[in-house]
Design a protein around this motif. Sequence first.
Motif, PDB file in Angstrom:
ATOM      1  N   PHE A 270      34.719  51.171  56.895  1.00  0.00           N
ATOM      2  CA  PHE A 270      34.421  52.462  57.506  1.00  0.00           C
ATOM      3  C   PHE A 270      34.786  53.548  56.499  1.00  0.00           C
ATOM      4  CE2 PHE A 270      35.659  49.460  60.763  1.00  0.00           C
ATOM      5  CZ  PHE A 270      34.730  49.644  61.780  1.00  0.00           C
ATOM      6  N   THR A 271      34.010  54.627  56.479  1.00  0.00           N
ATOM      7  CA  THR A 271      34.336  55.704  55.545  1.00  0.00           C
ATOM      8  C   THR A 271      33.743  57.028  56.019  1.00  0.00           C
ATOM      9  OG1 THR A 271      34.285  56.397  53.215  1.00  0.00           O
ATOM     10  CG2 THR A 271      32.308  55.325  54.064  1.00  0.00           C
ATOM     11  N   THR A 272      34.338  58.096  55.516  1.00  0.00           N
ATOM     12  CA  THR A 272      33.783  59.441  55.739  1.00  0.00           C
ATOM     13  C   THR A 272      32.791  59.817  54.635  1.00  0.00           C
ATOM     14  OG1 THR A 272      35.635  60.382  54.483  1.00  0.00           O
ATOM     15  CG2 THR A 272      35.863  60.277  56.887  1.00  0.00           C
ATOM     16  N   GLU A 273      32.659  58.956  53.616  1.00  0.00           N
ATOM     17  CA  GLU A 273      31.828  59.293  52.459  1.00  0.00           C
ATOM     18  C   GLU A 273      30.340  59.054  52.723  1.00  0.00           C
ATOM     19  OE1 GLU A 273      33.655  60.637  49.184  1.00  0.00           O
ATOM     20  OE2 GLU A 273      33.996  61.149  51.275  1.00  0.00           O
ATOM     21  N   PRO A 274      29.467  59.722  51.955  1.00  0.00           N
ATOM     22  CA  PRO A 274      28.024  59.557  52.164  1.00  0.00           C
ATOM     23  C   PRO A 274      27.425  58.391  51.409  1.00  0.00           C
ATOM     24  CG  PRO A 274      28.405  61.260  50.539  1.00  0.00           C
ATOM     25  CD  PRO A 274      29.759  60.808  50.991  1.00  0.00           C
ATOM     26  N   GLY A 275      28.239  57.708  50.584  1.00  0.00           N
ATOM     27  CA  GLY A 275      27.691  56.621  49.784  1.00  0.00           C
ATOM     28  C   GLY A 275      28.617  55.414  49.767  1.00  0.00           C
ATOM     29  N   LEU A 276      28.047  54.262  49.402  1.00  0.00           N
ATOM     30  CA  LEU A 276      28.821  53.037  49.227  1.00  0.00           C
ATOM     31  C   LEU A 276      28.245  52.284  48.038  1.00  0.00           C
ATOM     32  CD1 LEU A 276      31.002  51.042  50.533  1.00  0.00           C
ATOM     33  CD2 LEU A 276      28.997  49.782  51.354  1.00  0.00           C
ATOM     34  N   ASP A 277      29.089  52.082  47.022  1.00  0.00           N
ATOM     35  CA  ASP A 277      28.704  51.257  45.891  1.00  0.00           C
ATOM     36  C   ASP A 277      28.982  49.794  46.229  1.00  0.00           C
ATOM     37  OD1 ASP A 277      27.517  52.359  43.669  1.00  0.00           O
ATOM     38  OD2 ASP A 277      29.232  52.049  42.351  1.00  0.00           O
ATOM     39  N   VAL A 278      28.011  48.936  45.961  1.00  0.00           N
ATOM     40  CA  VAL A 278      28.172  47.493  46.147  1.00  0.00           C
ATOM     41  C   VAL A 278      28.017  46.835  44.781  1.00  0.00           C
ATOM     42  CG1 VAL A 278      27.211  45.430  47.228  1.00  0.00           C
ATOM     43  CG2 VAL A 278      27.312  47.578  48.501  1.00  0.00           C
ATOM     44  N   TYR A 279      28.974  45.946  44.469  1.00  0.00           N
ATOM     45  CA  TYR A 279      29.043  45.353  43.138  1.00  0.00           C
ATOM     46  C   TYR A 279      29.567  43.929  43.278  1.00  0.00           C
ATOM     47  CZ  TYR A 279      30.889  44.835  38.316  1.00  0.00           C
ATOM     48  OH  TYR A 279      31.191  44.404  37.052  1.00  0.00           O
ATOM     49  N   PHE A 280      28.901  42.986  42.609  1.00  0.00           N
ATOM     50  CA  PHE A 280      29.272  41.575  42.715  1.00  0.00           C
ATOM     51  C   PHE A 280      29.872  41.036  41.409  1.00  0.00           C
ATOM     52  CE2 PHE A 280      25.426  41.616  45.711  1.00  0.00           C
ATOM     53  CZ  PHE A 280      26.213  41.843  46.827  1.00  0.00           C
ATOM     54  N   SER A 281      30.550  41.889  40.656  1.00  0.00           N
ATOM     55  CA  SER A 281      31.247  41.490  39.422  1.00  0.00           C
ATOM     56  C   SER A 281      30.296  41.109  38.298  1.00  0.00           C
ATOM     57  CB  SER A 281      32.222  40.327  39.687  1.00  0.00           C
ATOM     58  OG  SER A 281      33.132  40.632  40.699  1.00  0.00           O
ATOM     59  N   SER A 282      29.098  41.677  38.279  1.00  0.00           N
ATOM     60  CA  SER A 282      28.102  41.293  37.269  1.00  0.00           C
ATOM     61  C   SER A 282      28.546  41.625  35.846  1.00  0.00           C
ATOM     62  CB  SER A 282      26.769  41.988  37.549  1.00  0.00           C
ATOM     63  OG  SER A 282      26.918  43.392  37.487  1.00  0.00           O
ATOM     64  N   ARG A 283      29.366  42.652  35.688  1.00  0.00           N
ATOM     65  CA  ARG A 283      29.792  43.063  34.345  1.00  0.00           C
ATOM     66  C   ARG A 283      31.255  42.700  34.054  1.00  0.00           C
ATOM     67  NH1 ARG A 283      26.280  47.186  32.159  1.00  0.00           N
ATOM     68  NH2 ARG A 283      24.182  46.468  32.628  1.00  0.00           N
ATOM     69  N   MET A 284      31.854  41.865  34.890  1.00  0.00           N
ATOM     70  CA  MET A 284      33.247  41.481  34.643  1.00  0.00           C
ATOM     71  C   MET A 284      33.346  40.656  33.359  1.00  0.00           C
ATOM     72  SD  MET A 284      35.932  39.442  37.107  1.00  0.00           S
ATOM     73  CE  MET A 284      36.337  40.790  38.193  1.00  0.00           C
ATOM     74  N   LYS A 285      34.455  40.858  32.635  1.00  0.00           N
ATOM     75  CA  LYS A 285      34.675  40.070  31.425  1.00  0.00           C
ATOM     76  C   LYS A 285      34.852  38.597  31.805  1.00  0.00           C
ATOM     77  CE  LYS A 285      37.287  43.870  29.382  1.00  0.00           C
ATOM     78  NZ  LYS A 285      38.659  44.395  29.182  1.00  0.00           N
ATOM     79  N   PRO A 286      34.279  37.685  31.019  1.00  0.00           N
ATOM     80  CA  PRO A 286      34.511  36.260  31.288  1.00  0.00           C
ATOM     81  C   PRO A 286      35.926  35.848  30.883  1.00  0.00           C
ATOM     82  CG  PRO A 286      33.128  36.535  29.341  1.00  0.00           C
ATOM     83  CD  PRO A 286      33.339  37.911  29.909  1.00  0.00           C
ATOM     84  N   ASN A 287      36.391  34.751  31.458  1.00  0.00           N
ATOM     85  CA  ASN A 287      37.697  34.186  31.099  1.00  0.00           C
ATOM     86  C   ASN A 287      38.821  35.210  31.199  1.00  0.00           C
ATOM     87  OD1 ASN A 287      36.343  31.739  30.450  1.00  0.00           O
ATOM     88  ND2 ASN A 287      35.865  32.579  28.424  1.00  0.00           N
ATOM     89  N   LEU A 288      38.835  35.923  32.311  1.00  0.00           N
ATOM     90  CA  LEU A 288      39.858  36.938  32.544  1.00  0.00           C
ATOM     91  C   LEU A 288      40.984  36.295  33.359  1.00  0.00           C
ATOM     92  CD1 LEU A 288      40.542  40.004  32.306  1.00  0.00           C
ATOM     93  CD2 LEU A 288      39.361  40.308  34.486  1.00  0.00           C
ATOM     94  N   TYR A 289      42.143  36.162  32.747  1.00  0.00           N
ATOM     95  CA  TYR A 289      43.263  35.507  33.427  1.00  0.00           C
ATOM     96  C   TYR A 289      43.854  36.440  34.478  1.00  0.00           C
ATOM     97  CZ  TYR A 289      43.229  31.656  30.101  1.00  0.00           C
ATOM     98  OH  TYR A 289      42.864  30.556  29.375  1.00  0.00           O
ATOM     99  N   GLY A 290      43.928  35.962  35.709  1.00  0.00           N
ATOM    100  CA  GLY A 290      44.462  36.754  36.810  1.00  0.00           C
ATOM    101  C   GLY A 290      45.775  36.191  37.317  1.00  0.00           C
ATOM    102  N   LYS A 291      46.194  36.678  38.475  1.00  0.00           N
ATOM    103  CA  LYS A 291      47.467  36.242  39.061  1.00  0.00           C
ATOM    104  C   LYS A 291      47.391  34.782  39.503  1.00  0.00           C
ATOM    105  CE  LYS A 291      45.970  38.413  43.360  1.00  0.00           C
ATOM    106  NZ  LYS A 291      46.154  39.533  44.295  1.00  0.00           N
ATOM    107  N   ASP A 292      48.558  34.185  39.636  1.00  0.00           N
ATOM    108  CA  ASP A 292      48.673  32.799  40.130  1.00  0.00           C
ATOM    109  C   ASP A 292      47.847  31.808  39.315  1.00  0.00           C
ATOM    110  OD1 ASP A 292      50.093  33.980  42.246  1.00  0.00           O
ATOM    111  OD2 ASP A 292      48.273  34.194  43.437  1.00  0.00           O
ATOM    112  N   GLY A 293      47.631  32.100  38.035  1.00  0.00           N
ATOM    113  CA  GLY A 293      46.866  31.176  37.201  1.00  0.00           C
ATOM    114  C   GLY A 293      45.371  31.224  37.408  1.00  0.00           C
ATOM    115  N   ALA A 294      44.882  32.234  38.095  1.00  0.00           N
ATOM    116  CA  ALA A 294      43.431  32.345  38.353  1.00  0.00           C
ATOM    117  C   ALA A 294      42.678  32.647  37.058  1.00  0.00           C
ATOM    118  CB  ALA A 294      43.176  33.452  39.364  1.00  0.00           C
ATOM    119  N   MET A 295      41.417  32.242  37.039  1.00  0.00           N
ATOM    120  CA  MET A 295      40.515  32.605  35.951  1.00  0.00           C
ATOM    121  C   MET A 295      39.312  33.314  36.566  1.00  0.00           C
ATOM    122  SD  MET A 295      39.874  32.358  32.628  1.00  0.00           S
ATOM    123  CE  MET A 295      40.493  30.882  31.833  1.00  0.00           C
ATOM    124  N   TYR A 296      39.222  34.612  36.315  1.00  0.00           N
ATOM    125  CA  TYR A 296      38.115  35.400  36.861  1.00  0.00           C
ATOM    126  C   TYR A 296      36.996  35.512  35.824  1.00  0.00           C
ATOM    127  CZ  TYR A 296      41.947  37.092  39.907  1.00  0.00           C
ATOM    128  OH  TYR A 296      43.016  37.191  40.758  1.00  0.00           O
TER     129      TYR A 296
END
Length: 342
Positions: A270-296
Motif C-alpha cells: 500500500f502506498t500514498t505514491e502515484p507510482g510503483l517500480d517493479v524490478y526482478f533483479s535483472s541488473r544485479m551483480k552475479p556471484n554477490l555474497y550475501g548474509k548466511d552464506g547466500a549467493m545472490y
Amino acid sequence: VIPTEEPFGEIKDGRKVKRFTFTNKNNITVRIISYGATITDILMPDKNGVILDISLGFDTAAEYEDRHTKIGAALGRITERLKGAKFTIDGVEYNVSANEGQNQVHGGFYGFDSKLFDAKIKGNKVEMTYVSPDGEEGFPGELTSVISFQLTNENELILDYRATTTKATPINLSNHVYFNLEGHKAGKNGDHLISVFSDTYVPIDEALLPKGDGELATVNGTIFDFQNPTLVRKVINDFIVSCYSFGDRGTRKHVARLENPTNGRYIDVFTTEPGLDVYFSSRMKPNLYGKDGAMYGPFEDGGVCLIPMQLPSGINMPNFPDTILRPEEIYTQRTIYKFGVK
C-alpha cells in the motif's frame, strides 16, 4: 510492538552503526540499521509455521558499505533515473552527479543508501534522520529527511517519510528492499506470483528513461500486464524494470501483491505514491555474497523489488508531476508492506 536497539559494528570512518529489531505477536521480525536506513532482515512464518528470512541483505555494516548495492536501503534524493543528470527550477539550471552514463540513478554516487542516519527509538517507532547538505551530489538546498519504521501486530511494516528543504529541490524518496518469499537465499525468484493493480505503465527507452515528455500507456497486451496474478518466471528474462501509474499522490492505494503459492507467504503493498517500480533483479551483480552464506545474482538468483515512488524523472518530464519540494512545504510519503499467509 516496541523495538530494541543494539550495536551493529561501524563504517570505515569509525562511526558506529545501530541495529533495531521489531518482533510482533505473530512471529514476524524486522531488523533495520542506521547505515542507509536499511531493512536488513524480515523473518516471517509460512503456512506450516516455518520461519525464514525473506529479505536479501548482508551480515555486517562493512559489507553494506563495501558492496554499495542499495539492497534494502533508503533511496534519495531521487529514486530511479534523472534524465541528463540536470534540471531547471525557477530558471536556474542545476547539474547533478551522473553515475549512470549521462544520467543519474538513485540519487548519485553516494545517495541516501550510503549515508549514516541519526537513529533513535521513539515509542513504538524507529526514527531515522539524515540532513543532506546544500549541493550534495549537485542538488540545491539543505534537505532534512526523516524516515520512521513501525511494525504492527496486524503484520504491517509502515515506512513514513517526511522532508523539508531550504531551497526548492526535486525529491522522490523510497526504499530498495528485495523480497524472496522462498527465503532470501533460495533462488527460484521466478516462483513468485505478482499482481500489480494498475492498467497503466511508463514506457521507457534503452537508457531506462521515460519516453518523450513522459508517456503513459496501457499494459494490456504487453509483458507488463500484471492485473491478474502472473508467474514471474514467464516474464523475468524479458523484463528489466517498469513503473506503474496509480493516479494522484497522497491517498492510500493497494498497489501490488507478491505471493508464493507453495508456502503461502504473501506481501500486500500500500502506498500514498502515484507510482510503483517493479524490478526482478535483472541488473544485479552475479556471484554477490550475501548474509548466511547466500549467493545472490540476477534474475532467478535475486529478489523482487516493489518500490513505491513518484513517476521517474518527473522534474524533466513535462507530462509528469514535477516532484519539486519548496521551502514552505513538507514532503510526506507512506508505504506499507503487509505480510500474510494463506
